[in-house]
Structure formats: structure tokens, C-alpha cells
Write a protein that holds these residues in place. Structure first.
Motif, PDB file in Angstrom:
ATOM      1  N   SER A 290      -4.507   2.978  11.362  1.00  0.00           N
ATOM      2  CA  SER A 290      -5.803   2.491  11.471  1.00  0.00           C
ATOM      3  C   SER A 290      -6.133   2.230  10.135  1.00  0.00           C
ATOM      4  CB  SER A 290      -6.837   3.531  12.273  1.00  0.00           C
ATOM      5  OG  SER A 290      -6.048   3.889  13.410  1.00  0.00           O
ATOM      6  N   HIS A 291      -5.940   3.287   9.356  1.00  0.00           N
ATOM      7  CA  HIS A 291      -6.256   3.126   7.827  1.00  0.00           C
ATOM      8  C   HIS A 291      -5.724   1.841   7.006  1.00  0.00           C
ATOM      9  CE1 HIS A 291      -6.119   3.643   3.418  1.00  0.00           C
ATOM     10  NE2 HIS A 291      -7.169   4.505   3.702  1.00  0.00           N
ATOM     11  N   ASP A 292      -4.351   1.819   7.466  1.00  0.00           N
ATOM     12  CA  ASP A 292      -3.639   0.264   7.026  1.00  0.00           C
ATOM     13  C   ASP A 292      -4.342  -0.936   7.269  1.00  0.00           C
ATOM     14  OD1 ASP A 292      -2.336   2.341   5.294  1.00  0.00           O
ATOM     15  OD2 ASP A 292      -0.473   1.844   6.091  1.00  0.00           O
ATOM     16  N   LEU A 293      -4.487  -0.915   8.609  1.00  0.00           N
ATOM     17  CA  LEU A 293      -4.948  -2.138   9.376  1.00  0.00           C
ATOM     18  C   LEU A 293      -6.440  -2.309   8.852  1.00  0.00           C
ATOM     19  CD1 LEU A 293      -3.663  -1.736  12.934  1.00  0.00           C
ATOM     20  CD2 LEU A 293      -2.899  -3.306  11.173  1.00  0.00           C
ATOM     21  N   LYS A 294      -7.301  -1.352   8.812  1.00  0.00           N
ATOM     22  CA  LYS A 294      -8.610  -1.409   8.381  1.00  0.00           C
ATOM     23  C   LYS A 294      -8.912  -2.125   7.008  1.00  0.00           C
ATOM     24  CE  LYS A 294     -13.072   1.144   8.238  1.00  0.00           C
ATOM     25  NZ  LYS A 294     -13.636   2.294   8.308  1.00  0.00           N
ATOM     26  N   THR A 295      -8.124  -1.596   5.958  1.00  0.00           N
ATOM     27  CA  THR A 295      -8.147  -2.218   4.616  1.00  0.00           C
ATOM     28  C   THR A 295      -7.897  -3.797   4.731  1.00  0.00           C
ATOM     29  OG1 THR A 295      -7.536  -0.174   3.750  1.00  0.00           O
ATOM     30  CG2 THR A 295      -7.375  -2.193   2.482  1.00  0.00           C
ATOM     31  N   PRO A 296      -6.683  -4.182   5.123  1.00  0.00           N
ATOM     32  CA  PRO A 296      -6.625  -5.973   4.740  1.00  0.00           C
ATOM     33  C   PRO A 296      -7.582  -6.300   6.193  1.00  0.00           C
ATOM     34  CG  PRO A 296      -4.968  -5.058   6.308  1.00  0.00           C
ATOM     35  CD  PRO A 296      -5.552  -3.558   5.668  1.00  0.00           C
ATOM     36  N   ILE A 297      -8.007  -5.948   7.268  1.00  0.00           N
ATOM     37  CA  ILE A 297      -8.939  -6.652   8.148  1.00  0.00           C
ATOM     38  C   ILE A 297     -10.403  -6.830   7.407  1.00  0.00           C
ATOM     39  CG2 ILE A 297     -10.230  -6.236  10.347  1.00  0.00           C
ATOM     40  CD1 ILE A 297      -7.606  -5.079  11.537  1.00  0.00           C
ATOM     41  N   THR A 298     -10.689  -5.630   6.883  1.00  0.00           N
ATOM     42  CA  THR A 298     -12.080  -5.793   6.026  1.00  0.00           C
ATOM     43  C   THR A 298     -11.927  -6.881   4.955  1.00  0.00           C
ATOM     44  OG1 THR A 298     -12.203  -3.341   6.470  1.00  0.00           O
ATOM     45  CG2 THR A 298     -13.517  -4.396   4.802  1.00  0.00           C
ATOM     46  N   ALA A 299     -10.780  -6.686   4.307  1.00  0.00           N
ATOM     47  CA  ALA A 299     -10.709  -7.870   3.285  1.00  0.00           C
ATOM     48  C   ALA A 299     -10.557  -9.284   3.894  1.00  0.00           C
ATOM     49  CB  ALA A 299      -9.438  -7.725   2.455  1.00  0.00           C
TER      50      ALA A 299
END
Length: 499
Positions: free
Chosen positions: A274-283
Motif C-alpha cells: 500500500s505504501h509503495d503503490l501510494k507513492t507512485p500513484i500520488t506522483a
């Protein structure tokens, strides 16, 4: 001891132990009664036959009284008319379960027993032997009474035919014999009771007690409590059952602990993903919004935004692939395709791809190959490339800030193996953490707070792939200097065929 053996022993104990102790008790108590009989009645050296033959014993008990009466008949027969004298004789005889009867000229003049059998006197031999006062023994077998009779004849001036009879009950049991019988009955009961109690305790301890513990253990397992142990005890079959039950408990406990650990790992994996996906999705959302809002108002900015979106999408794709591979690894369903590949060609291509990727990220890269061109290995090229990429990705996450990032790739020939080294100049790994970095979801203290995140399964995938290839992976590191990751692959060698 086996249950069958215990049952056989119990059978012999039930049969032989009471018999043995009964014989010993009888011998002890009978010898005690022999001494009592000898002391009380003056019978010398009594035997078991003496105890068994009541008539003989009674006859021996009245011999002395008969001799005294015979002496009186010879010396002073007039005394047989004295009631007081006769009463004293009768009292003496009563101690031997006997009584006195006196007959004068066919008429009974004295009888020492109120309920004496008249038929006994009527059937006595009326023959008179004159002055002969010898003792004669007779046995009268009546319908109700069996009597032993001693007859002493006497005569006086007034009595022509006088008879003195000592009558003894032939069936009367002596007190000592009766006491011996009562003692033996009590002794036998005690022996049987003690034997039964001991056997009950022995069987209970060997069978019932361990079975009861097994029952309690099943209740604990039913309640979910696996934090106990079962001692191996009891008969052989029960002990084996206890051991099997203990092995089952340990296995259930291990499975429960593995399930708890697995659930914890899954939660941690979900959190990490969730953390790893959240970062690129936010970007990606930010850059897309920038394009939509017109922030990227020049072709250069738009190109930069699109490349960034592409890079973040690739990161997401890599993460999803890693998660997919992890699920296959957990069920041992990794799709390997083993082929004979050239070490030089493979790592030359791999180095070229890494050079382009790392250069774009501002990382210096160097490649050295010390392996002869003809060296081959049997491997899955795609999975070996995954190993290299995972190690490089891990190195990039933990590069030390403020210094030029550098990664070196070296391929060496080490006898029967090809050794690959990937060196970085990152933060390094503490000595206490180094043995655990290939464990699933393991992170060092520094990496937990890293903004880089990470699923925590990259190096565990590396370890799994290398084990499946028959190789191994390890690392050396110095803090604030860098880390070197090593993995080896066995060389392919032709096996000569003898013709």
C-alpha cells in the motif's frame, strides 16, 4: 513394558501371590498354634495330622485323666460313689470337651452332661471284666453325636459291676484349631485385598493415568491451548501413543505459529505494498493534474511530466510483478525455464541494460567480466535477471545521500562455479542485521524509517531463486562504506560418454 506383558504378569500375580502368601501365613500361624497346644495340653511334638485328627487329639488329651481314674479304681473304688469327687473329675474333663458318666450294675448313677445321649450308654458294651480295671477306648457313631468313650471298670463290696466312662465329642474343634481357621480366613481376605489394591494401582498408573492425561490434553487442544507438553509414560503402547500425541501437539503448535507469522507477514506485505503503490500513484496524479491544469505549458515540461508518469507506472508494474512472484513462490509454483546459457553473453546484455537504467538515475556503473567466453551455466535467464534487478533496486533504495552513487558488477570464475558480485557505496548494513537481510519482510532499523518504503520481499525472492538454481547468495558490508552482494551458479560441464 507392553500392555500384553503387564496383563500376563497380573494374571500370575492374581494366581500365585495369594497362594504363596497364604501358604506362608498358614505355616507361621500353625507353628504358633502347635506351641500353644503343646504348652496348654502337654501334647509333645504336635503335627498337622494332630490338628486334622480331632478324635486322636481328644483321646490324647484325656489319657492322663483316664490313668488317674484307673489308679483310683484299683486303689480306692469307693470314691466313685462320692459326688464331690466325681464333680471335680468332671470339671477337669470339661476343659478337654469331655464329661464323666458312672454306671453301677447297669444303672447310671452320675452323668456330667445334662443332655448326654442316652443311646450312647445303652449301646455300650455291658461286659464286665471282673477285677480287671484296664482302660478301653470305644467309638460310638450316633445319628447326631460322634463320641469317643474311654471305659474304666471298678467293683466294690456293694457294686458288682461298676463302669466309669470318659465321653468326648469326637467332632468338637479345639480352640486353637478354631482360632487357626479364623486367623487364616482373615489373612486370606487381607492378602486378596492387598493384592487387588496393588494390582489396581499398578494398572491405573500404567494405563489409566496416562490416558487421563491424554484426555486432559485433548481438552486443552480443543480450547486452543498448545503451550504444554505430555510426558511419555505408562505401558509401551500407551507411551507410544503419548509420544505420537506429543509430536502431533508440537506440529499443531508449529502450524499455529506459522499461521500467526504468515498472517503477520501478509498484513505487513499489504501495508508495504500500500505504501509503495501510494507513492507512485500520488506522483502520477500530481503530474496528470499538472498537465490538465496547464502547468506543463511547454513541450519540455510536458515531456518531463510524461516521462515521470511512465517511470512511476513502471515502478508500479515492477511492484505488482514482485507481488505476483511472491504468491507463486509461497506455493512453489515459480515457472522456471532452465536453459544452457553463455555467462559472458548473458551478463554483457544485463550490464548494458543496467548501464542505461542507472545512467538515467545519475548512478555510476562499472562492469567487469573475468569468465572465459565458452563458460556455460544451466539457468532461467529471466529469473537470474530478476535476481540482479532486485539486488540493484535494493542498493538504490539505501544509497547514502551527499555522495556520488556507484554500482559495480563483477563476474568471476571460481572453479566449478561462476560468482557474481554487485557492489554499492551505500549506507552499509550493521553486522547484527547482516545475517537476516534475506529473511522475508526483514528490515534494518534505518530502512524502517526510510521514505523509500519497499515491500520487504525483494531479497527473499533472490534467496529463493538461487536455492532453486542450486546456488546460494550472501553479503558483506561495512557501515558508511557500502555493501557487496554475492551469488554463485554452478558451471555446466559435459559428461564424457565411454564408448
Amino acid at each position: 513394558m507392553k500392555l500384553k506383558t503387564r496383563i500376563i504378569i497380573s494374571f500370575f500375580i492374581i494366581v500365585l501371590e495369594p497362594l504363596l502368601f497364604t501358604v506362608l501365613a498358614f505355616c507361621f500361624f500353625s507353628h504358633y498354634q502347635f506351641r500353644a497346644i503343646e504348652k496348654q495340653y502337654g501334647i509333645e511334638n504336635p503335627t498337622y495330622e494332630t490338628l486334622a485328627n480331632t478324635a486322636e487329639m481328644i483321646a490324647r488329651l484325656t489319657n492322663k485323666a483316664a490313668e488317674n481314674i484307673e489308679e483310683t479304681a484299683n486303689t480306692d473304688p469307693e470314691r466313685f460313689t462320692d459326688i464331690q469327687y466325681l464333680d471335680s473329675l468332671n470339671k477337669e474333663l470339661s476343659e478337654s470337651n469331655s464329661y464323666l458318666v458312672v454306671r453301677e450294675d447297669g444303672r447310671v448313677t452320675y452323668y456330667g452332661c445334662e443332655d448326654y445321649p442316652s443311646a450312647l450308654i445303652e449301646k455300650l458294651d455291658d461286659s464286665y471284666q471282673g477285677d480287671n480295671a484296664g482302660i478301653s477306648d470305644r467309638m460310638y457313631l450316633g445319628d447326631k453325636v460322634q463320641s469317643l468313650v474311654k471305659q474304666i471298670n471298678f467293683s466294690t463290696d456293694e457294686i458288682e459291676q461298676g463302669n466309669v466312662y470318659i465321653v468326648s465329642n469326637a467332632l468338637e474343634t479345639l480352640p486353637q484349631v478354631q482360632q487357626l481357621g479364623e486367623t487364616m480366613i482373615i489373612t486370606v481376605i487381607l492378602i486378596l485385598a492387598i493384592t487387588a489394591l496393588w494390582l489396581t494401582w499398578w494398572i491405573y498408573r500404567g494405563v489409566i493415568t496416562p490416558l487421563d492425561k491424554l484426555r486432559m490434553a485433548t481438552q486443552k487442544i480443543k480450547a486452543g491451548d498448545l503451550n504444554f507438553s505430555i510426558a511419555t509414560e505408562g505401558v509401551s503402547e500407551i507411551a507410544d501413543l503419548c509420544q505420537d500425541f506429543e509430536d502431533m501437539r508440537q506440529r499443531l503448535k508449529e502450524n499455529a505459529e506459522e499461521k500467526v507469522a504468515f498472517d503477520k507477514e501478509n498484513k505487513e506485505l499489504i501495508s508495504n505494498i500500500s505504501h509503495d503503490l501510494k507513492t507512485p500513484i500520488t506522483a502520477i496524479k500530481g503530474y496528470v493534474e499538472g498537465i490538465m491544469d496547464g502547468v506543463a505549458n511547454t513541450p519540455e515540461k510536458q515531456d518531463k511530466y510524461i516521462k515521470t508518469i511512465y517511470t512511476k507506472a513502471n515502478d508500479m508494474d515492477r511492484l505488482i510483478n514482485e507481488l505476483t512472484f511472491y504468491s507463486k513462490m509461497d506455493t512453489n509454483r515459480i515457472p522456471y525455464t532452465f536453459n544452457k546459457i553463455s555467462v559472458t553473453d548473458f551478463f554483457d546484455d544485463c550490464a548494458e541494460d543496467l548501464s542505461v537504467e542507472l545512467e538515467a538515475k545519475g548512478v555510476a556503473f562499472s562492469y567487469s567480466n573475468y569468465v572465459e567466453p565458452e563458460v556455460m551455466v544451466i539457468a532461467d535467464a529471466e529469473q537470474i535477471k530478476r535476481v540482479v534487478n532486485n539486488i540493484v533496486s535494493n542498493s538504490l533504495k539505501y544509497m547514502a545521500p551527499g555522495r556520488t552513487k556507484r554500482i559495480n558488477l563483477r563476474v568471476k570464475d571460481v572453479g566449478d562455479f561462476v560468482q557474481v558480485e554487485l557492489e554499492d557505496n551505500g549506507k552499509g548494513i550493521a553486522a547484527r542485521d547482516l545475517p537476516n537481510i534475506f529473511d522475508r519482510f526483514y528490515r534494518t532499523d534505518a530502512s524502517r524509517n526510510s521514505s523509500q518504503g519497499g515491500s520487504g520481499i525483494g531479497l527473499s525472492i533472490v534467496k529463493k531463486i538461487m536455492e532453486d538454481h542450486g546456488g546460494k547468495v550472501w553479503a558483506t558490508s561495512k557501515e558508511n562504506i557500502g555493501t557487496v552482494m554475492y551469488f554463485v551458479l554452478r558451471k555446466y560441464q559435459e559428461v564424457p560418454v565411454n564408448e
